[in-house]
Design a protein around this motif. Structure first.
Motif, short mmCIF file in Angstrom:
data_model
loop_
_atom_site.label_atom_id
_atom_site.label_comp_id
_atom_site.label_asym_id
_atom_site.label_seq_id
_atom_site.Cartn_x
_atom_site.Cartn_y
_atom_site.Cartn_z
N CYS A 129 0.89 -0.96 -0.21
CA CYS A 129 0.08 -0.02 0.12
C CYS A 129 0.54 1.63 0.26
O CYS A 129 1.42 1.97 0.75
CB CYS A 129 -0.66 0.11 1.07
SG CYS A 129 -1.86 -0.81 0.90
N GLU A 130 1.72 1.03 -1.04
CA GLU A 130 2.40 2.68 -0.72
C GLU A 130 2.10 3.98 -0.60
O GLU A 130 2.15 4.81 -0.29
CB GLU A 130 3.55 2.28 -1.69
CG GLU A 130 3.16 2.06 -3.13
CD GLU A 130 3.72 3.39 -4.11
OE1 GLU A 130 4.16 4.29 -3.57
OE2 GLU A 130 2.82 3.79 -5.35
N GLU A 131 0.69 3.37 -1.85
CA GLU A 131 -0.18 5.08 -2.13
C GLU A 131 -1.00 6.07 -0.42
O GLU A 131 -0.51 6.73 -0.47
CB GLU A 131 -1.03 4.76 -3.37
CG GLU A 131 -2.34 4.10 -2.55
CD GLU A 131 -2.25 2.37 -2.85
OE1 GLU A 131 -1.13 2.25 -3.00
OE2 GLU A 131 -2.81 1.38 -2.56
N ARG A 132 -0.84 4.50 -0.23
CA ARG A 132 -1.59 4.82 1.93
C ARG A 132 -0.39 5.28 2.46
O ARG A 132 -0.49 5.92 3.58
CB ARG A 132 -2.06 3.99 2.18
CG ARG A 132 -3.53 3.91 1.34
CD ARG A 132 -3.99 2.38 2.29
NE ARG A 132 -4.66 1.93 3.48
CZ ARG A 132 -5.70 2.27 3.64
NH1 ARG A 132 -6.61 2.47 3.07
NH2 ARG A 132 -5.89 2.20 5.52
N ILE A 133 0.79 4.48 2.64
CA ILE A 133 2.10 4.91 2.87
C ILE A 133 1.95 6.49 3.09
O ILE A 133 2.61 7.48 3.81
CB ILE A 133 3.10 4.17 3.07
CG1 ILE A 133 2.18 2.31 3.43
CG2 ILE A 133 4.37 5.02 3.51
CD1 ILE A 133 4.11 1.55 2.39
N PHE A 134 2.10 6.24 1.97
CA PHE A 134 2.61 7.98 1.31
C PHE A 134 1.75 9.63 2.27
O PHE A 134 2.54 10.34 2.72
CB PHE A 134 2.53 8.49 -0.46
CG PHE A 134 2.58 9.89 -0.63
CD1 PHE A 134 4.75 10.23 -0.69
CD2 PHE A 134 2.11 9.98 -0.36
CE1 PHE A 134 4.34 11.42 -1.16
CE2 PHE A 134 1.64 11.56 -0.99
CZ PHE A 134 3.33 12.41 -1.56
N GLU A 135 0.55 8.53 1.81
CA GLU A 135 -0.37 9.41 2.77
C GLU A 135 -0.24 9.74 4.52
O GLU A 135 -1.07 9.75 5.14
CB GLU A 135 -1.42 9.35 2.93
CG GLU A 135 -1.60 9.54 0.84
CD GLU A 135 -3.53 8.94 0.89
OE1 GLU A 135 -3.81 8.71 1.64
OE2 GLU A 135 -3.71 9.19 -0.25
N GLY A 136 1.15 8.57 5.15
CA GLY A 136 1.00 8.47 6.45
C GLY A 136 0.13 7.33 7.59
O GLY A 136 -0.77 7.13 8.35
N ARG A 137 -0.90 7.19 5.88
CA ARG A 137 -2.04 5.73 6.50
C ARG A 137 -1.20 4.41 6.71
O ARG A 137 -0.35 3.87 5.72
CB ARG A 137 -3.18 5.69 5.94
CG ARG A 137 -3.64 6.80 5.93
CD ARG A 137 -4.66 7.89 4.52
NE ARG A 137 -5.92 6.19 4.49
CZ ARG A 137 -6.63 6.52 3.20
NH1 ARG A 137 -6.00 6.89 2.47
NH2 ARG A 137 -7.86 5.66 3.90
N PRO A 138 -1.77 3.47 7.07
CA PRO A 138 -0.48 2.14 7.32
C PRO A 138 -1.84 1.18 6.29
O PRO A 138 -2.84 1.93 5.41
CB PRO A 138 -1.75 1.19 8.77
CG PRO A 138 -2.61 2.17 9.01
CD PRO A 138 -2.52 3.56 8.91
N PRO A 139 -0.77 0.30 5.96
CA PRO A 139 -1.69 -0.33 4.85
C PRO A 139 -3.18 -0.81 4.88
O PRO A 139 -3.61 -1.16 6.34
CB PRO A 139 -0.73 -2.19 4.27
CG PRO A 139 0.58 -1.48 5.22
CD PRO A 139 -0.10 -0.67 6.59
N ALA A 140 -4.24 -1.24 4.20
CA ALA A 140 -4.63 -1.09 3.94
C ALA A 140 -5.75 -2.74 4.98
O ALA A 140 -6.35 -2.76 5.88
CB ALA A 140 -6.19 -1.41 2.63
N CYS A 141 -5.05 -3.74 4.64
CA CYS A 141 -4.50 -5.34 5.22
C CYS A 141 -4.45 -4.54 6.97
O CYS A 141 -5.46 -5.82 7.64
CB CYS A 141 -4.05 -6.06 5.07
SG CYS A 141 -2.54 -5.90 5.28
N VAL A 142 -3.82 -3.79 7.39
CA VAL A 142 -3.24 -3.48 8.96
C VAL A 142 -4.69 -2.48 9.23
O VAL A 142 -4.83 -2.91 10.09
CB VAL A 142 -1.95 -3.51 9.26
CG1 VAL A 142 -1.54 -2.54 10.67
CG2 VAL A 142 -0.81 -3.93 8.27
N GLU A 143 -4.97 -1.95 8.41
CA GLU A 143 -6.57 -1.68 9.18
C GLU A 143 -7.24 -1.84 9.63
O GLU A 143 -8.11 -1.14 10.72
CB GLU A 143 -6.94 0.33 8.45
CG GLU A 143 -7.69 1.62 8.72
CD GLU A 143 -7.31 2.32 7.44
OE1 GLU A 143 -6.61 3.30 7.62
OE2 GLU A 143 -8.25 2.38 6.96
N ALA A 144 -8.11 -2.53 8.33
CA ALA A 144 -9.18 -3.57 8.85
C ALA A 144 -8.77 -4.86 9.34
O ALA A 144 -9.68 -4.96 9.81
CB ALA A 144 -8.85 -3.97 7.25
#
Lengths: 127, 255
Positions: free
Chosen positions: B196-211
């Motif tokens: 999820c490099e596009e989310r890491i860039f925004e400072g968010r964790p990968p989608a699976c970790v968040e879910a």
């Protein structure tokens, strides 16, 4: 030369027909039917000057894709100093939301068929 | 006094030895125990999956659904065309090298969450003829440039973890709900998890970790001694898939 008169008349008739589109446009006072593109829905400026954008948007998009995917950079400083995200779907479509009336109209006229939309999503298509 | 043959061989031998040892000490000095260089500014992202916590949630597929939804991963009705970024498989398939008869049956009988290992020494990158797959120096993520993929599938063959999928068919009609933010892929292109490099860039964790509601997945920077992943790896015993291959996978499993 046999039938010189007929041959010369034939050549003249051919040239007149072949050059018809050119002199018709000159006589009519306007050139070919250039497509009208839809104006941006928001914002006064594009990220480059309009003329430059018209000529080199494909190079800009190519640079953007390299910077984003390969170098991990995401922001671009426009000519007026504004920082924009290097994203076709977010930045370009943000101001020109109507792909049919903006991208396609000109691409169809020029008979070019870019494959951007094979992967990138036109939100309107899935509404 | 001239030099005889014995003297010449001695001097040249010592010279070669000197040069070689100089090179070797340079090589060792520039890499840490992990095998990659670090100047303090680069990151090394890794994932830690807690098998104990994961097994308690029988049949939970929140992480898989979240990942596949945000990345427009198609759903085909047959396994031949299957495209997957994160999936579940048996312990036997995931860790057959580390298996023995007396392992905790509770762990062995439950599926294991699998994804791209973002190896430090990725074989897929070595074999790609167009450099469509590459390892980012800044954070170690093994990326894919779908613009450059020619669909030769060398990477599919080279990956020892089966983490890559090939689009045999046009994926778009098989995506239930297309997400605008992320591109789909086309037929003839290989794809895989990008951490999820596009989310890491925004400072968010990968989608699976968040879910993951149960906290069975952790993501972070291995170079940071205070990070959650380092903490977990310090406190618990962990294993990796196929360590003997030397690919240095960066997905760790707590057992």
């Amino acid at each position: 030369m046999y039938d010189a008169g007929k041959v010369i008349i034939g050549i003249i008739v051919f040239l007149v027909i072949a050059s018809f589109p050119i002199w018709y446009a000159v006589a009519g006072g306007k050139s070919a039917d250039i497509p009208e593109l839809e104006k941006a829905a928001k914002g006064d400026n594009c990220v480059m000057e309009t003329e430059e954008m018209r000529a080199a948007h494909m190079d800009l998009l190519n640079d953007w894709r390299k910077l984003v995917v390969r170098d991990g950079l995401r922001y671009y400083t426009a000519f007026d100093g504004e920082k924009v995200e290097m994203s076709m779907t977010k930045t370009c479509l943000g101001c020109h939301p109507n792909k049919d009336a903006f991208c396609d109209r000109c691409h169809n006229y020029m008979a070019v068929n870019p494959y951007c939309w094979d992967c990138h999503v036109n939100p309107k298509e899935f509404e | 006094m001239g030099i005889d043959r014995r003297g010449f061989l001695k001097v040249s031998g010592l010279t070669v030895l000197g040069i070689a040892s100089g090179k070797a000490s340079e090589t060792f000095a520039s890499s840490d125990s992990h095998g990659h260089t670090s100047d303090g500014t680069t990151k090394r992202y890794a994932m830690v999956i807690d098998l104990q916590l994961c097994k308690e949630q029988e049949g939970c597929t929140d992480c898989v659904n979240a990942c596949h939804h945000v990345h427009n991963v198609p759903e085909f009705d047959n396994r031949k065309d299957e495209v997957k970024w994160i999936w579940k498989d048996s312990f036997h398939h995931a860790f057959h090298e580390q298996e023995h008869h007396y392992l905790d049956k509770d762990i062995v009988n439950h599926p294991v969450l699998l994804l791209c290992n973002h190896c430090d020494n990725p074989p897929c990158v070595q074999v790609c003829p167009t450099k469509a797959t590459f390892k980012r120096e800044s954070d170690g993520i093994v990326m894919m440039d779908w613009h450059r993929c020619i669909g030769c599938r060398y990477c599919v063959v080279a990956c020892p973890y089966g983490s890559r999928s090939f689009n045999w068919r046009d994926p778009r009609p098989h995506i239930e709900e297309v997400v605008d933010d992320f591109p789909t892929r086309t037929r003839g292109v290989v794809e895989k998890c990008t951490f999820c490099e596009e989310r890491i860039f925004e400072g968010r964790p990968p989608a699976c970790v968040e879910a993951c509601k149960h906290g069975a997945m952790a993501f972070g920077d291995l170079e940071d001694p205070e990070s959650r992943v380092r903490e977990l790896l310090r406190d618990r015993f962990s294993i990796r898939r196929k360590p003997a291959l030397g690919t240095e996978p960066e997905v760790y499993y707590l057992v």
